[in-house]
Enzyme design. Structure first.
Site, short mmCIF file in Angstrom:
data_model
loop_
_atom_site.label_atom_id
_atom_site.label_comp_id
_atom_site.label_asym_id
_atom_site.label_seq_id
_atom_site.Cartn_x
_atom_site.Cartn_y
_atom_site.Cartn_z
N TRP A 321 4.43 3.79 -5.46
CA TRP A 321 3.39 2.86 -4.99
C TRP A 321 4.03 1.74 -4.17
O TRP A 321 3.45 1.25 -3.21
CB TRP A 321 2.66 2.28 -6.20
CG TRP A 321 1.67 1.22 -5.85
CD1 TRP A 321 0.35 1.40 -5.53
CD2 TRP A 321 1.90 -0.20 -5.76
NE1 TRP A 321 -0.24 0.19 -5.26
CE2 TRP A 321 0.69 -0.81 -5.39
CE3 TRP A 321 3.02 -1.01 -5.96
CZ2 TRP A 321 0.55 -2.18 -5.22
CZ3 TRP A 321 2.89 -2.38 -5.78
CH2 TRP A 321 1.68 -2.96 -5.42
N HIS A 322 5.26 1.35 -4.55
CA HIS A 322 5.90 0.22 -3.87
C HIS A 322 6.30 0.55 -2.44
O HIS A 322 6.39 -0.34 -1.60
CB HIS A 322 7.14 -0.24 -4.64
CG HIS A 322 6.80 -1.01 -5.87
ND1 HIS A 322 6.44 -0.40 -7.05
CD2 HIS A 322 6.72 -2.35 -6.10
CE1 HIS A 322 6.17 -1.33 -7.95
NE2 HIS A 322 6.32 -2.51 -7.40
N GLY A 323 6.56 1.79 -2.16
CA GLY A 323 6.93 2.11 -0.79
C GLY A 323 7.33 3.57 -0.66
O GLY A 323 7.64 4.24 -1.65
#
Lengths: 480, 346
Positions: A321-323
């Protein structure tokens, strides 16, 4: 438009002047317009995407509520596919294509691939998760679908938390947006304090820590182990101060508007086990992942191994989700492994009656151990490449001699982050003694005699201005 | 409509904010009153100048050098963090028959051991009819753009002669530092940096922590920038334009100008930008300025001794090189400067 810029405060002053005397309906329109202006200031081209996401979920939720029970699931799927489709296209398409090509290459089957030349829309991960959470809640019957497009659009685009959260639950934020606001003295006071505190965290702690972190993580690897270790500690402080500072400003601005946003951080580095860490770090995301992913996967049901699998999957996806990078996946995997190990240890202790070794350790030692494991994960989060992370780890484990420059860095870290750690320590002690969350400010901040309060505010402002880094640096979580 | 909260406390609620403003104002006034060379000592004052210009740590400023009244009768040019000049004093009211010169330049002319000191010594020895005063405002790394600001300072103190020595080697520094300075002054900082409490506080902090200072200068940036022909062209044009402006400004006040042309070593080490200023130096003669050709003076020295006129960097002058330039410059001034006509015989 950064929260710590003059432009933002000028923008907010104008919005606020119109907002305060207006009726509730007009207030919502003003906030919606302001939110679109705020988002458009980053990149106006993605306003359409925001509006599309809003309309889809607005309509899907109503259909879920109104339609035949047998077709409700289809509307939910439509909402999820739309949101995840937008996210996959804009955030993950190139990553998946490149990973697929790399895999084929490794298998000796080279393939020609195409990538999209697109920019990642700011805050896309935050608002898609927020709107998905809304439709799931409506589907699960936890809340009615919104029938006011203005209110719902504002829920999606509400500017204080649009680009970096907290990922608000519809059950918490939507009713507030639909109701009358009460701008009280206490809210104004607490809001102003939170803004000041957030600015302190961002400008004094995070941006100064970046000066220690960036040369090491962005360098050519010619640093000593001590310098590398200090850079890792500095990054742990930077990312905490940066993100929680953003949240504080968002909460403070919201309080001024008469709206309460959830707490996103609760002194995470005081946690003593991995589960507690995730109850304190990026709370809105970890709760979202727990409620909409972990529980959907089966949660604690279905046996121990299934539980471990669910934990691992949740953290892997949380990392992603962060990247769009394998480094974030590795970061998620480390945290997943920590959670699984912790859970399995608890199982062992519970089933076989093993002495709770960990619980016989003083909390300080447990906290320190966990902090260093979290720091280990931060290396992969920040390093960008496996090679960079490996170089860093190799340096830390081979040469830990501190030079005078390193000691100077230690002092600087205390000068910048000392007051924040002190405040966190006080809050932690308060919470442990009284069993209730501490207020956002020390009690004497609002109750001391006026000259003392004035001195405290003046010193805090001066501290921000004197110790704060001069150049405006973006918040780290904007990129997610 | 927002509903006001019932007033439960009797104490005025905003008194803390009023006190905050009082404290801030008080601290600012105290800083302005007490941060002086007399109270904090000239050394600390030089390092922590209360005004803000370029950086918090070090660097050459874009403000005028600090030449301020020092007692009733004298003016002293202080060394400060923005001007690494050596401390020099001169009389506030210029006495009759005084010839006061100001030198503006970069590292070739900077420092107490530079040729300007030799020149003044020689002039004093050869012409007792005039009181020769030499104030050297040359700073290592200073280019011609910053010299425009330094000239303003010189003009405040009744100069009779301006000596210019810029070879074009510092135009990169001028450009780079101006960009950094502009960045630091962006946004709210242009207002905040007017506060002395803030500036003094930040400077004290940057003395303690190297990481808070302006990034240290390395030669790499200049080497890379010098590899682009368009940069060299731009710097050349700017240097020529600044020279003309410096000369025009001085001449508008009927102040003679001497331009000192650079002597250069043929075998420049790789990475050093060519000191191709000789042609430009000659072209300035058209403005009716005095030219001192340091290169020609060096060429008059026997070939096998010329290398001893330079430091090992083959760029800056050695003590002997400074002596030759200083004595040559003095001879030129005695010969050509109208005010030196009193110094007969010629």
């Amino acid at each position: 438009m950064l929260f710590n810029s003059v432009a933002f405060f000028a923008f907010f002053a104008v919005v606020y002047a119109i907002y305060v005397p207006a009726s509730t309906r007009l207030q919502n329109l003003v906030l919606l317009l302001a939110s679109y202006v705020f988002y458009g200031a980053w990149d106006w081209r993605f306003l359409g995407l925001l509006a599309l996401s809003t309309l889809i979920d607005y309509r899907c939720a109503q259909a879920i509520e109104d339609d035949d029970p047998t077709r409700r699931r289809r509307w939910l799927l439509l909402s999820l596919i739309s949101n995840l489709g937008i996210l996959a296209t804009f955030k993950y398409f190139n990553f998946f294509v490149a990973s697929f090509a790399a895999l084929c290459d490794a298998l000796g089957l080279p393939v020609a691939t195409t990538t999209l030349d697109i920019v990642l829309p700011v805050g896309i991960s935050f608002y898609t998760f927020q709107t998905m959470g809304y439709t799931i809640d409506v589907y699960r019957g936890r809340m009615p679908a919104s029938r006011d497009l203005t209110v719902f659009a504002l829920y999606v685009a509400y500017f204080p938390q649009l680009v970096a959260g907290p990922i608000e639950r519809a059950t918490h934020l939507l009713p507030q947006l639909a109701a009358d606001r009460h701008i009280t003295y206490a809210r104004l006071r607490d809001g102003a304090w939170l803004i000041l505190l957030g600015l302190f965290k961002k400008v004094v702690v995070a941006d100064n820590m970046a000066r220690i972190v960036d040369p090491v993580f962005g360098g050519d690897g010619t640093y000593s182990g001590a310098t590398a270790l200090l850079a890792v500690y500095a990054f742990a402080l930077q990312i905490y101060a940066d993100f929680s500072g953003y949240t504080d400003i968002a909460r403070g601005v919201s309080k001024l508007l008469g709206i309460e946003l959830m707490r996103n951080f609760r002194r995470p580095y005081f946690a003593t086990d991995p589960r507690e860490f995730w109850q304190r770090w990026h709370i809105s995301l970890s709760q979202w992942l727990r409620d909409y992913l972990y529980i959907t996967l089966g949660g604690n049901r279905g046996g121990r191994w299934r539980q471990y699998r669910n934990l691992m999957l949740t953290m892997l996806l949380g990392g992603l989700w962060h990247g769009a990078s394998w480094m974030y996946v590795i970061w998620g995997a480390i945290h997943g492994a920590l959670l699984v190990l912790h859970r399995s240890w608890l199982h062992l202790v519970g089933e076989r009656g093993l002495p709770g070794l960990m619980h016989h350790l003083p909390p300080l030692l447990r906290g320190l151990l966990l902090f260093h494991l979290v720091c280990l994960a931060w290396i992969f989060f920040r390093a960008r490449t496996l090679e960079g992370a490996g170089t860093m780890l190799a340096a830390i484990t081979t040469d830990l001699s501190f030079s005078p420059a390193d000691w100077s860095t230690v002092t600087l870290m205390f000068v910048c982050a000392g007051p924040l750690l002190g405040l966190d320590l006080w809050e932690e002690q308060h919470e442990r003694r009284h069993g209730a969350p501490a207020a956002d400010a020390l009690p004497f901040v609002f109750t001391a005699p006026a000259p003392m309060r004035g001195l405290l505010y003046a010193l805090l402002l001066l501290y921000i201005a004197v110790v704060g880094a001069p150049a405006g640096v973006e918040f780290i979580y904007f990129q997610f | 409509m927002p509903t006001p909260e019932p007033d439960k406390t009797k104490a005025p609620r905003y008194r803390g904010l009023v006190w905050m403003l009082v404290w801030l104002l008080g601290l600012e006034l105290a800083a302005r009153q007490w941060w002086t060379p007399a109270s904090v000592g000239p050394k600390l004052y030089a390092e922590v100048d209360p005004s803000f210009d370029y950086g918090f740590g070090y660097g050459i400023g874009y403000v005028r050098p600090q030449c301020e009244p020092d007692g009733d009768k004298r003016i002293t040019c202080f060394n400060n963090q923005y001007r690494s000049i050596f401390r020099q004093s001169f009389e506030r009211s210029k006495r009759p028959a005084t010839l006061r010169s100001f030198t503006l330049g970069g590292s070739h002319a900077a420092g107490v051991t530079a040729y300007t000191t030799t020149a003044i010594r020689s002039l004093r020895a050869n012409c007792g009819a005039l009181r020769w005063e030499g104030i050297n405002l040359a700073v290592r790394g200073q280019g011609s753009t910053r010299a425009l600001v330094a000239l303003e300072e010189a003009l405040r103190h009744e100069p009779d002669l301006i000596i210019l020595d810029f070879g074009g080697t510092n135009e990169f520094e001028d450009e780079r530092d101006l960009a950094q300075r502009t960045k630091i002054h962006e946004g709210i900082w242009q207002y905040l940096l007017a506060s002395r409490v803030l500036v003094i506080g930040r400077k004290l902090l940057s003395r303690r922590f190297a990481v808070l200072r302006t990034p240290p200068v390395t030669g790499e940036g200049e080497r890379v920038a010098s590899s682009f022909p368009e940069n060299l062209t731009r710097w050349d044009r700017r240097l020529a334009a600044n020279y003309r402006e410096l000369i025009a400004t001085a001449r508008a006040r009927k102040i003679p100008v001497v331009v000192v042309g650079r002597a250069y070593f043929r075998g420049l080490r790789p990475g050093t930008r060519a000191l191709a200023n000789h042609q430009r130096f000659l072209s300035l003669a058209g403005d009716g300025v005095l030219l001192f050709d340091a290169h020609a003076a060096f060429m008059a020295v026997a070939r096998d001794q010329r290398s001893s006129l330079f430091l090992p960097d083959r760029n800056h002058y050695s003590r002997e090189g400074h002596r030759i330039v200083g004595e040559g410059l003095a001879a030129l001034l005695l010969r050509e400067l109208p005010a030196a006509r009193v110094c007969t015989p010629r």
